[in-house]
Write a protein that holds these residues in place. Structure first.
Motif, PDB file in Angstrom:
ATOM      1  N   LEU A  35     -33.483 -21.087  63.312  1.00 48.54           N
ATOM      2  CA  LEU A  35     -32.544 -20.084  63.735  1.00 48.54           C
ATOM      3  C   LEU A  35     -32.560 -19.907  65.205  1.00 48.54           C
ATOM      4  CD1 LEU A  35     -33.749 -17.332  61.276  1.00 48.54           C
ATOM      5  CD2 LEU A  35     -31.479 -18.520  61.199  1.00 48.54           C
ATOM      6  N   ALA A  36     -33.460 -20.437  65.967  1.00 46.69           N
ATOM      7  CA  ALA A  36     -33.470 -20.272  67.446  1.00 46.69           C
ATOM      8  C   ALA A  36     -32.565 -21.487  67.980  1.00 46.69           C
ATOM      9  CB  ALA A  36     -35.034 -20.394  68.183  1.00 46.69           C
ATOM     10  N   GLU A  37     -32.241 -22.466  66.996  1.00 48.74           N
ATOM     11  CA  GLU A  37     -31.374 -23.788  67.554  1.00 48.74           C
ATOM     12  C   GLU A  37     -29.994 -23.332  67.137  1.00 48.74           C
ATOM     13  OE1 GLU A  37     -30.995 -28.325  66.335  1.00 48.74           O
ATOM     14  OE2 GLU A  37     -32.870 -27.356  65.969  1.00 48.74           O
ATOM     15  N   GLY A  38     -29.785 -22.815  65.953  1.00 44.50           N
ATOM     16  CA  GLY A  38     -28.348 -22.686  65.680  1.00 44.50           C
ATOM     17  C   GLY A  38     -27.506 -21.777  66.404  1.00 44.50           C
ATOM     18  N   LEU A  39     -26.264 -21.818  66.286  1.00 46.34           N
ATOM     19  CA  LEU A  39     -25.261 -21.030  67.117  1.00 46.34           C
ATOM     20  C   LEU A  39     -24.293 -19.975  66.482  1.00 46.34           C
ATOM     21  CD1 LEU A  39     -23.878 -23.886  69.639  1.00 46.34           C
ATOM     22  CD2 LEU A  39     -25.550 -21.763  70.020  1.00 46.34           C
ATOM     23  N   VAL A  40     -24.046 -20.387  65.379  1.00 46.74           N
ATOM     24  CA  VAL A  40     -23.220 -19.490  64.485  1.00 46.74           C
ATOM     25  C   VAL A  40     -23.802 -18.966  63.161  1.00 46.74           C
ATOM     26  CG1 VAL A  40     -20.882 -19.149  63.608  1.00 46.74           C
ATOM     27  CG2 VAL A  40     -21.216 -20.734  65.753  1.00 46.74           C
ATOM     28  N   ALA A  41     -23.576 -17.814  62.908  1.00 46.14           N
ATOM     29  CA  ALA A  41     -24.035 -17.221  61.510  1.00 46.14           C
ATOM     30  C   ALA A  41     -22.651 -16.866  60.878  1.00 46.14           C
ATOM     31  CB  ALA A  41     -25.010 -16.073  61.668  1.00 46.14           C
ATOM     32  N   HIS A  42     -22.832 -16.781  59.658  1.00 48.14           N
ATOM     33  CA  HIS A  42     -21.738 -16.572  58.645  1.00 48.14           C
ATOM     34  C   HIS A  42     -22.284 -15.222  57.965  1.00 48.14           C
ATOM     35  CE1 HIS A  42     -19.941 -20.094  59.578  1.00 48.14           C
ATOM     36  NE2 HIS A  42     -18.877 -19.453  59.261  1.00 48.14           N
ATOM     37  N   LEU A  43     -21.518 -14.098  58.251  1.00 52.46           N
ATOM     38  CA  LEU A  43     -21.829 -12.802  57.583  1.00 52.46           C
ATOM     39  C   LEU A  43     -21.060 -12.377  56.415  1.00 52.46           C
ATOM     40  CD1 LEU A  43     -23.416  -9.960  57.407  1.00 52.46           C
ATOM     41  CD2 LEU A  43     -21.494  -9.202  59.066  1.00 52.46           C
ATOM     42  N   GLY A  44     -21.845 -12.349  55.129  1.00 47.18           N
ATOM     43  CA  GLY A  44     -21.163 -11.816  53.995  1.00 47.18           C
ATOM     44  C   GLY A  44     -21.320 -10.507  53.815  1.00 47.18           C
ATOM     45  N   VAL A  45     -20.113  -9.806  53.653  1.00 44.38           N
ATOM     46  CA  VAL A  45     -20.143  -8.387  53.016  1.00 44.38           C
ATOM     47  C   VAL A  45     -19.215  -7.721  52.443  1.00 44.38           C
ATOM     48  CG1 VAL A  45     -19.040  -7.775  55.476  1.00 44.38           C
ATOM     49  CG2 VAL A  45     -20.680  -6.140  54.318  1.00 44.38           C
ATOM     50  N   THR A  46     -19.308  -6.700  51.577  1.00 44.45           N
ATOM     51  CA  THR A  46     -18.123  -6.142  51.017  1.00 44.45           C
ATOM     52  C   THR A  46     -17.545  -5.228  51.743  1.00 44.45           C
ATOM     53  OG1 THR A  46     -19.437  -6.529  48.888  1.00 44.45           O
ATOM     54  CG2 THR A  46     -17.635  -5.062  48.844  1.00 44.45           C
ATOM     55  N   VAL A  47     -16.167  -5.526  51.962  1.00 40.56           N
ATOM     56  CA  VAL A  47     -15.173  -4.598  52.515  1.00 40.56           C
ATOM     57  C   VAL A  47     -14.197  -3.835  51.466  1.00 40.56           C
ATOM     58  CG1 VAL A  47     -13.645  -4.179  54.554  1.00 40.56           C
ATOM     59  CG2 VAL A  47     -15.651  -5.799  54.759  1.00 40.56           C
ATOM     60  N   GLY A  48     -14.291  -2.853  51.490  1.00 41.72           N
ATOM     61  CA  GLY A  48     -13.299  -2.043  50.403  1.00 41.72           C
ATOM     62  C   GLY A  48     -13.684  -2.595  48.900  1.00 41.72           C
ATOM     63  N   GLY A  87     -26.037  -0.245  57.078  1.00 40.96           N
ATOM     64  CA  GLY A  87     -26.675   0.139  56.022  1.00 40.96           C
ATOM     65  C   GLY A  87     -26.430  -0.526  54.771  1.00 40.96           C
ATOM     66  N   ALA A  88     -25.527  -1.366  54.652  1.00 41.47           N
ATOM     67  CA  ALA A  88     -25.444  -2.171  53.364  1.00 41.47           C
ATOM     68  C   ALA A  88     -26.169  -3.575  53.156  1.00 41.47           C
ATOM     69  CB  ALA A  88     -23.935  -2.463  53.306  1.00 41.47           C
ATOM     70  N   THR A  89     -26.324  -3.854  52.204  1.00 37.94           N
ATOM     71  CA  THR A  89     -27.179  -5.155  51.785  1.00 37.94           C
ATOM     72  C   THR A  89     -25.936  -6.294  51.979  1.00 37.94           C
ATOM     73  OG1 THR A  89     -28.576  -4.189  50.203  1.00 37.94           O
ATOM     74  CG2 THR A  89     -28.209  -6.689  50.284  1.00 37.94           C
ATOM     75  N   VAL A  90     -26.424  -7.251  52.976  1.00 38.43           N
ATOM     76  CA  VAL A  90     -25.612  -8.527  53.386  1.00 38.43           C
ATOM     77  C   VAL A  90     -26.299  -9.607  53.218  1.00 38.43           C
ATOM     78  CG1 VAL A  90     -24.511  -6.707  54.979  1.00 38.43           C
ATOM     79  CG2 VAL A  90     -26.400  -8.460  55.819  1.00 38.43           C
ATOM     80  N   CYS A  91     -25.469 -10.714  53.428  1.00 43.62           N
ATOM     81  CA  CYS A  91     -26.163 -12.060  53.295  1.00 43.62           C
ATOM     82  C   CYS A  91     -25.440 -12.700  54.444  1.00 43.62           C
ATOM     83  CB  CYS A  91     -25.591 -12.605  51.867  1.00 43.62           C
ATOM     84  SG  CYS A  91     -26.001 -14.648  51.921  1.00 43.62           S
ATOM     85  N   VAL A  92     -26.771 -13.295  55.165  1.00 46.42           N
ATOM     86  CA  VAL A  92     -26.357 -13.899  56.354  1.00 46.42           C
ATOM     87  C   VAL A  92     -26.838 -15.822  56.315  1.00 46.42           C
ATOM     88  CG1 VAL A  92     -26.587 -14.068  59.023  1.00 46.42           C
ATOM     89  CG2 VAL A  92     -26.724 -11.906  57.682  1.00 46.42           C
ATOM     90  N   THR A  93     -25.829 -16.480  56.419  1.00 49.16           N
ATOM     91  CA  THR A  93     -26.116 -17.775  56.788  1.00 49.16           C
ATOM     92  C   THR A  93     -26.102 -18.465  57.890  1.00 49.16           C
ATOM     93  OG1 THR A  93     -24.087 -18.708  55.839  1.00 49.16           O
ATOM     94  CG2 THR A  93     -25.549 -17.838  54.180  1.00 49.16           C
ATOM     95  N   VAL A  94     -26.877 -19.247  58.177  1.00 52.65           N
ATOM     96  CA  VAL A  94     -26.678 -20.307  59.400  1.00 52.65           C
ATOM     97  C   VAL A  94     -27.126 -21.678  58.881  1.00 52.65           C
ATOM     98  CG1 VAL A  94     -27.689 -20.754  61.720  1.00 52.65           C
ATOM     99  CG2 VAL A  94     -27.766 -18.601  60.839  1.00 52.65           C
ATOM    100  N   THR A  95     -26.203 -22.731  59.194  1.00 50.85           N
ATOM    101  CA  THR A  95     -26.080 -23.976  58.919  1.00 50.85           C
ATOM    102  C   THR A  95     -25.723 -24.933  60.041  1.00 50.85           C
ATOM    103  OG1 THR A  95     -25.279 -23.177  56.613  1.00 50.85           O
ATOM    104  CG2 THR A  95     -25.103 -25.672  57.094  1.00 50.85           C
ATOM    105  N   GLU A  96     -26.645 -26.039  59.982  1.00 48.59           N
ATOM    106  CA  GLU A  96     -26.398 -27.261  60.888  1.00 48.59           C
ATOM    107  C   GLU A  96     -26.242 -28.276  60.156  1.00 48.59           C
ATOM    108  OE1 GLU A  96     -26.080 -28.351  65.201  1.00 48.59           O
ATOM    109  OE2 GLU A  96     -26.153 -26.062  64.280  1.00 48.59           O
ATOM    110  N   VAL A  97     -24.957 -29.005  60.266  1.00 50.24           N
ATOM    111  CA  VAL A  97     -24.874 -30.428  59.642  1.00 50.24           C
ATOM    112  C   VAL A  97     -25.263 -31.513  60.342  1.00 50.24           C
ATOM    113  CG1 VAL A  97     -23.214 -31.938  58.858  1.00 50.24           C
ATOM    114  CG2 VAL A  97     -22.813 -29.767  58.477  1.00 50.24           C
TER     115      VAL A  97
END
Length: 229
Positions: A35-48, A87-97
């Protein structure tokens, strides 16, 4: 937080690896390093009434108020996704190929990668000192040491920026490395197989057009410039 104090990266019902369990990484320190090396996270959240996944800058703090550390995200207070995420439950992913894996059959083609999934309820950071600390960490995550060279944020800028913290307690990590895993008969057929490594590199800095005359590239920028290895 010392390494000896780290809790194991134990899966929960929401983060347990299903397929490819042999690629699961159970070392929390390895997750922190990635996580210290990665640069971009993708945040998954429900909007509406629909889910949305957004790329975002991030930073981690292993000594923050959340158990096992915090992952910080930030955005405009006017952003609808951020208003929903508080305050919502979210999913955050960080990936490096790390590589493209060419096999002898379509079925066994793959990628070498490292990936972390974090699931948890967000905490809106209200404390002024923690908010500033989190914002500094996000800047320094991109360019280490950069925040100390900048002017202080104005009250207007801080009022327009929201910070969310996601605890790092509920997380999982997977990684793949190496060449293709082919059937012996496919390997014997004579088709080439192997890996095409992928490496991140930073090019030479490009100065802004409105830089004052005589300015040189500062160390916090030049430190990032390195060839792919």
């Amino acid at each position: 937080m010392t390494t000896s104090a780290l809790t194991p990266l134990e899966p929960t019902a929401r983060t347990r690896v299903g397929r490819g369990r042999n690629r699961a990484v159970g070392d929390r320190a390895a997750m922190h390093a990635f996580l210290a090396e990665g640069l971009v996270a993708h945040l998954g959240v429900t909007v509406g009434d629909h889910p949305i996944v957004l790329p975002t800058a991030y930073a981690i703090d292993l000594d923050g108020p959340d158990a096992d550390g915090s992952l910080y995200l930030h955005g405009s207070v006017a952003a609808r996704w951020l208003q929903q995420a508080g305050g919502a439950t979210v999913c955050v992913t960080v990936t490096e190929v790390d590589g493209l894996v060419a096999a002898r059959s379509a079925f066994h083609h793959s990628m070498n990668y490292r990936s972390v999934v974090v699931i948890g309820a967000t905490r809106v950071v209200e404390d002024a000192m923690e908010r500033q600390h989190a914002l500094d960490l996000i800047i320094d995550h991109m360019l280490p040491g950069r925040s100390a060279t900048l002017r202080p944020s104005t009250r207007k800028e801080l009022a327009a920026t929201a910070v969310l913290a996601v605890p790092l307690r509920e997380a999982s990590m997977k990684a793949r490395a190496g060449g293709p895993v082919d059937e012996p008969a496919d390997a014997a057929a004579g088709v080439w197989g192997g890996e095409l490594p992928v490496r991140r590199a930073f090019g030479s800095p490009v100065p802004a057009e409105d830089n004052l005359a005589g300015l040189t590239v500062p160390p916090d920028v030049t430190a990032r410039v390195r060839p792919a290895v």
